[in-house]
Write a protein that holds these residues in place. Structure first.
Motif, PDB file in Angstrom:
ATOM      1  N   THR A   1      36.583  83.131  63.987  1.00  0.00           N
ATOM      2  CA  THR A   1      35.226  82.882  64.180  1.00  0.00           C
ATOM      3  C   THR A   1      34.855  81.475  63.703  1.00  0.00           C
ATOM      4  O   THR A   1      34.056  80.762  64.366  1.00  0.00           O
ATOM      5  N   ALA A   2      35.521  81.195  62.596  1.00  0.00           N
ATOM      6  CA  ALA A   2      34.990  79.807  61.981  1.00  0.00           C
ATOM      7  C   ALA A   2      35.684  78.554  63.013  1.00  0.00           C
ATOM      8  O   ALA A   2      34.704  77.722  63.093  1.00  0.00           O
ATOM      9  N   THR A   3      36.818  78.672  63.335  1.00  0.00           N
ATOM     10  CA  THR A   3      37.520  77.535  64.303  1.00  0.00           C
ATOM     11  C   THR A   3      36.437  77.723  65.568  1.00  0.00           C
ATOM     12  O   THR A   3      36.332  76.585  66.001  1.00  0.00           O
ATOM     13  N   ILE A   4      36.088  78.777  66.244  1.00  0.00           N
ATOM     14  CA  ILE A   4      35.484  78.597  67.516  1.00  0.00           C
ATOM     15  C   ILE A   4      34.116  78.121  67.189  1.00  0.00           C
ATOM     16  O   ILE A   4      33.447  77.451  67.921  1.00  0.00           O
ATOM     17  N   MET A   5      33.308  78.608  66.065  1.00  0.00           N
ATOM     18  CA  MET A   5      31.829  78.079  65.847  1.00  0.00           C
ATOM     19  C   MET A   5      31.992  76.592  65.734  1.00  0.00           C
ATOM     20  O   MET A   5      31.220  75.711  65.960  1.00  0.00           O
ATOM     21  N   GLN A   6      33.181  75.921  65.028  1.00  0.00           N
ATOM     22  CA  GLN A   6      33.445  74.549  64.678  1.00  0.00           C
ATOM     23  C   GLN A   6      33.622  73.778  66.252  1.00  0.00           C
ATOM     24  O   GLN A   6      33.010  72.601  66.410  1.00  0.00           O
ATOM     25  N   SER A   7      34.052  74.590  67.228  1.00  0.00           N
ATOM     26  CA  SER A   7      33.944  73.693  68.557  1.00  0.00           C
ATOM     27  C   SER A   7      32.682  73.610  68.937  1.00  0.00           C
ATOM     28  O   SER A   7      32.354  72.669  70.066  1.00  0.00           O
ATOM     29  N   LEU A   8      31.636  74.136  68.579  1.00  0.00           N
ATOM     30  CA  LEU A   8      30.375  73.762  69.036  1.00  0.00           C
ATOM     31  C   LEU A   8      29.770  72.601  68.618  1.00  0.00           C
ATOM     32  O   LEU A   8      28.756  71.942  69.164  1.00  0.00           O
TER      33      LEU A   8
END
Length: 307
Positions: free
Chosen positions: A118-125
């Protein structure tokens, strides 16, 4: 005929360089994705505070970056020359605070409150914020595919945050906050180091920025007051996090950007959230709802549309 042969040789060299960059970017992204999952395991298994882990990573990895810079004559010139430029030292201080410290703290806090996927996906934002910056700087409107990418990112974030249920948050409020902070930090990391790195090289800038960031956080946080109880396994895993997950991932990814180009690197970098998701499910057995998986996919699609 000789000219044609010469051009062909240059073509082959360029293709070899691009292939090398592709491999470096993919391996660096995989290292980053695995590092997030390993960090989550360490924080859970040994009750390690995220800020303590940031201090360790920054004050250890900085010497690896500086040593790598000192290996070449050009790097040694850059290390010596940067101290004669107060303006560039201020720029590196800005990188250390606005990019390195911010991104390291936000990422590990997001992992601690949620999970590495989740943290890595949110970072992609962060790509959305970079797009806004580029449009403002170039005084242009976003293109249709870019607007579509932003729309997908918003829908994806909604699905990840709520699990598809608008009446409740699937993430804890702290996890959502640090996840969005990750996105802002990722944008800073993409923008702030560009100018000083172009002049002084990525190893010199990263080494000094990591060192400065680590020293500032150490003074404020006082990590010796928060020492976790570590055994031999934890020490070995922490060493891998520093050497492979921090220095190795940064070095390989930046080499990939140099050889394959920033656009290819941005697209290939989506291997990081994919790796983090797979590792989180397989190793940590963290379940995800179908809505969250769809949200992950939409955010990754946003990266392709905006890159």
């Amino acid at each position: 005929m000789a000219k044609k042969s010469e051009l062909t040789e240059k073509d082959l060299e360029r293709r070899r360089r691009v292939r090398r960059g592709i491999v470096a970017t993919l391996v660096g992204g995989i290292f980053w994705g695995l590092n997030g999952t390993v960090s989550k395991w360490l924080m859970d298994a040994y009750a390690i505070d995220p800020l303590w882990l940031v201090c360790l990573r920054e004050l250890s990895a900085c010497w690896l970056f500086l040593a790598a810079a000192a290996l070449t004559a050009r790097g040694r010139e850059q290390l010596a020359g940067v101290w004669r430029s107060p303006r560039d030292l201020l720029a590196i201080l800005g990188v250390s605070l606005g990019a390195i410290l911010f991104s390291q703290v936000a990422y590990l806090e997001a992992i601690d409150w949620t999970n590495s996927a989740t943290a890595t996906i949110m970072q992609s934002l962060g790509m959305v914020l970079v797009l806004v910056y580029v449009c403002v700087k170039m005084a242009r409107r976003p293109r249709r595919r870019e607007l579509l990418g932003v729309a997908l990112a918003l829908v994806g974030t909604y699905l990840v945050a709520t699990g598809g249920n608008p009446g409740q948050l699937s993430l804890p409020p702290e996890g959502l906050f640090w996840g969005l902070a990750c996105a802002a930090a990722a944008a800073c990391l993409s923008i702030l180091p560009a100018a000083p790195m172009a002049r002084w090289g990525n190893f010199t800038v990263n080494g000094l920025a990591f060192l400065c960031s680590g020293l500032i956080l150490t003074v404020v946080y006082r990590p010796w007051e928060h020492m976790p109880a570590l055994d031999g396994v934890a020490v070995c895993v922490l060493a891998l996090c520093v050497v492979v997950g921090t220095f190795g991932a940064y070095a390989l990814y930046l080499q990939g950007v140099k050889d394959a180009g920033s656009m290819r690197a941005s697209l290939l970098g989506t291997i990081e959230p994919v790796t983090a998701t797979v590792a989180t499910v397989v190793w940590l057995a963290t379940p995800f709802s179908m809505a969250e998986i769809v949200g992950f996919a939409l955010i990754i699609a946003m990266v392709y549309l905006t890159a």
